[in-house]
Design a protein around this motif. Structure first.
Motif, PDB file in Angstrom:
ATOM      1  N   UNK A 242     -44.773 -17.072  14.053  1.00 41.52           N
ATOM      2  CA  UNK A 242     -46.006 -17.369  13.332  1.00 41.52           C
ATOM      3  C   UNK A 242     -45.725 -18.199  12.074  1.00 41.52           C
ATOM      4  N   UNK A 243     -44.659 -17.839  11.362  1.00 37.37           N
ATOM      5  CA  UNK A 243     -44.340 -18.538  10.115  1.00 37.37           C
ATOM      6  C   UNK A 243     -43.947 -19.994  10.377  1.00 37.37           C
ATOM      7  N   UNK A 244     -43.153 -20.203  11.420  1.00 40.03           N
ATOM      8  CA  UNK A 244     -42.743 -21.567  11.753  1.00 40.03           C
ATOM      9  C   UNK A 244     -43.814 -22.305  12.548  1.00 40.03           C
ATOM     10  N   UNK A 296     -34.687 -27.893   3.732  1.00 41.59           N
ATOM     11  CA  UNK A 296     -36.083 -27.675   3.409  1.00 41.59           C
ATOM     12  C   UNK A 296     -36.482 -26.311   3.966  1.00 41.59           C
ATOM     13  N   UNK A 297     -37.619 -25.810   3.551  1.00 45.07           N
ATOM     14  CA  UNK A 297     -38.104 -24.566   4.125  1.00 45.07           C
ATOM     15  C   UNK A 297     -38.452 -24.768   5.601  1.00 45.07           C
ATOM     16  N   UNK A 298     -38.255 -23.716   6.374  1.00 46.54           N
ATOM     17  CA  UNK A 298     -38.613 -23.761   7.795  1.00 46.54           C
ATOM     18  C   UNK A 298     -40.084 -23.443   8.032  1.00 46.54           C
ATOM     19  N   UNK A 299     -40.767 -22.907   7.038  1.00 43.75           N
ATOM     20  CA  UNK A 299     -42.145 -22.461   7.238  1.00 43.75           C
ATOM     21  C   UNK A 299     -43.056 -23.656   7.511  1.00 43.75           C
ATOM     22  N   UNK A 300     -43.655 -23.637   8.697  1.00 41.70           N
ATOM     23  CA  UNK A 300     -44.581 -24.696   9.078  1.00 41.70           C
ATOM     24  C   UNK A 300     -43.953 -25.866   9.803  1.00 41.70           C
ATOM     25  N   UNK A 301     -42.658 -25.789  10.152  1.00 41.40           N
ATOM     26  CA  UNK A 301     -42.041 -26.957  10.817  1.00 41.40           C
ATOM     27  C   UNK A 301     -42.573 -27.149  12.228  1.00 41.40           C
TER      28      UNK A 301
END
Length: 309
Positions: A242-244, A296-301
Motif C-alpha cells: 500500500x505504501x509503495x 529517495x523514499x520508496x513511498x509512492x514509487x
C-alpha cells in the motif's frame, strides 16, 4: 596648463551643474506615494517559502508554561523551487493573538494533523492477517505541523485568519509537493525515515536523498493477544504494498520487507519461525538487495523504476 587653471575650471563646472540640472524639465509621475502591497490570506495548497518557526523553542529545553512568543507567520511564494511547507487548511477565524503562550499554542496546533489527512491523503492502516487478526500500522513520514496567523501589516489591514501548514521536522527546504502524496504522488526525500544501516542494532537515520540501504515504512504496537510471526510479517508486506502503491513491494526480489521488534536488549529481526509476538513495538522496514543503495523514499514509487544509485 597651470594646475590652478584646472582647479578653477573644475569648480566652475560643478557650480554650473548645480544651477542648471535641477531646472531641466523632466517627466513627472502622477499620484502619491503608497506603502508596499500587503499579501492577503493564504489558501489551501499555497506553497510557503518562509515560516517564523516556533518549534526550536520547544526543543531542549522544553518551554515553560508561561513562555510567551510572537504568533508564527508565513511568506507564500512560488512552488517551483525549494519550499519549507504547504498550507493544508485556512479559515477566516478571528485572528489568533499576536503573542501566545507555549501551552496555548500546543492546544491550537492539534487540529492541523487532522486537516493534513485530507490534504496528503492516507495509507489504509488496518491489515487483516490470514488468521483473522487485525494489525494497525502507522506510516512514519517526518511531518511537522505549524499554525500561523496574520503578520503585523496584515493585522493592521484588519485581516483575521489562521492556517495550518505541513513541512519537514527540521525546516529544511524541499522540492516536490505533499498534496495527494499518499494517493498519487511520491514522498519528497525530506520526509522519509531512511536508515543508515541494515543492521537491526543500528537505527541511525539520515536524509533520504543520501544513499541508504533501508527505510522504515511503518510501526505498530501489538497488544496482549499474541500474533504469530508469520502473520506479522505478512501484514508488513501487505502494508508495504500500500505504501509503495504496488502489488509486489519486493519488486521481484530487489527489495526485502522485514519486521523488526524492539526488545529490552536491542532490536531484533523477526524471522518466519520466531516466537509469537505480544505487548511489543515493531517496525516494518524495506531493505534494498544485492548491494544497491536507495537515493529517495520508496513511498509512492508504484511500479516505476526503483530510486537506486
Amino acid at each position: 596648463m597651470d594646475r590652478r587653471w584646472w582647479g578653477a575650471i573644475i569648480v566652475a563646472t560643478v557650480l554650473l551643474a548645480a544651477i542648471v540640472i535641477p531646472n531641466i524639465p523632466g517627466r513627472r509621475i502622477a499620484g502619491s506615494p503608497s506603502a508596499g502591497a500587503v499579501p492577503g490570506p493564504p489558501s489551501t495548497g499555497d506553497c510557503v517559502t518562509w515560516i517564523a518557526d516556533p518549534w526550536p523553542r520547544f526543543d531542549n529545553p522544553a518551554p515553560q508554561i508561561d513562555d510567551v512568543f510572537d504568533y508564527p507567520t508565513l511568506t507564500v511564494g512560488p512552488c517551483d523551487g525549494g519550499i519549507v511547507g504547504e498550507v493544508v487548511s485556512a479559515a477566516a477565524d478571528p485572528a489568533p493573538p499576536a503573542r501566545i503562550s507555549a501551552t496555548d499554542y500546543l492546544s491550537q496546533i492539534s487540529q492541523c494533523p487532522i486537516d493534513a489527512i485530507a490534504y496528503t491523503g492516507s495509507i489504509a492502516p488496518v491489515v487483516q492477517t490470514p488468521s483473522g487478526t487485525s494489525i494497525v500500522w502507522a506510516a512514519q513520514p517526518q511531518f511537522r505541523y505549524t499554525r500561523v496567523g496574520p503578520g503585523r501589516a496584515q493585522r493592521a489591514q484588519g485581516q483575521h485568519w489562521s492556517a495550518c501548514l505541513i513541512g519537514s521536522v527540521d525546516g529544511v527546504p524541499y522540492s516536490g509537493r505533499l498534496e495527494g502524496v499518499f494517493t498519487d504522488g511520491t514522498l519528497p526525500a525530506a520526509f522519509g525515515t531512511c536508515l543508515l544501516s541494515t543492521d537491526p542494532s543500528r537505527t541511525d537515520q539520515l536524509s533520504c536523498d543520501r544513499p541508504h540501504p533501508a527505510e522504515l515504512l511503518a510501526t505498530t504496537t501489538l497488544g496482549p493477544r499474541a500474533v504469530s510471526a508469520a502473520d506479522v510479517r505478512q501484514s508488513c508486506v501487505d502494508f508495504a504494498g500500500r505504501a509503495l502503491r504496488t502489488s509486489d513491494p519486493t519488486r521481484d526480489g530487489a527489495v526485502r520487507i522485514e519486521v523488526v521488534v524492539l526488545r529490552d536488549w536491542g532490536v531484533e529481526v523477526v524471522q518466519p519461525g520466531s516466537e509469537p509476538l505480544a505487548d511489543t513495538f515493531v517496525g516494518c522496514v524495506a531493505v534494498a538487495q544485492h548491494g544497491a543503495m536507495l537515493i529517495r523514499s520508496l513511498i509512492g514509487v508504484a511500479d516505476g523504476p526503483l530510486p537506486t544509485g
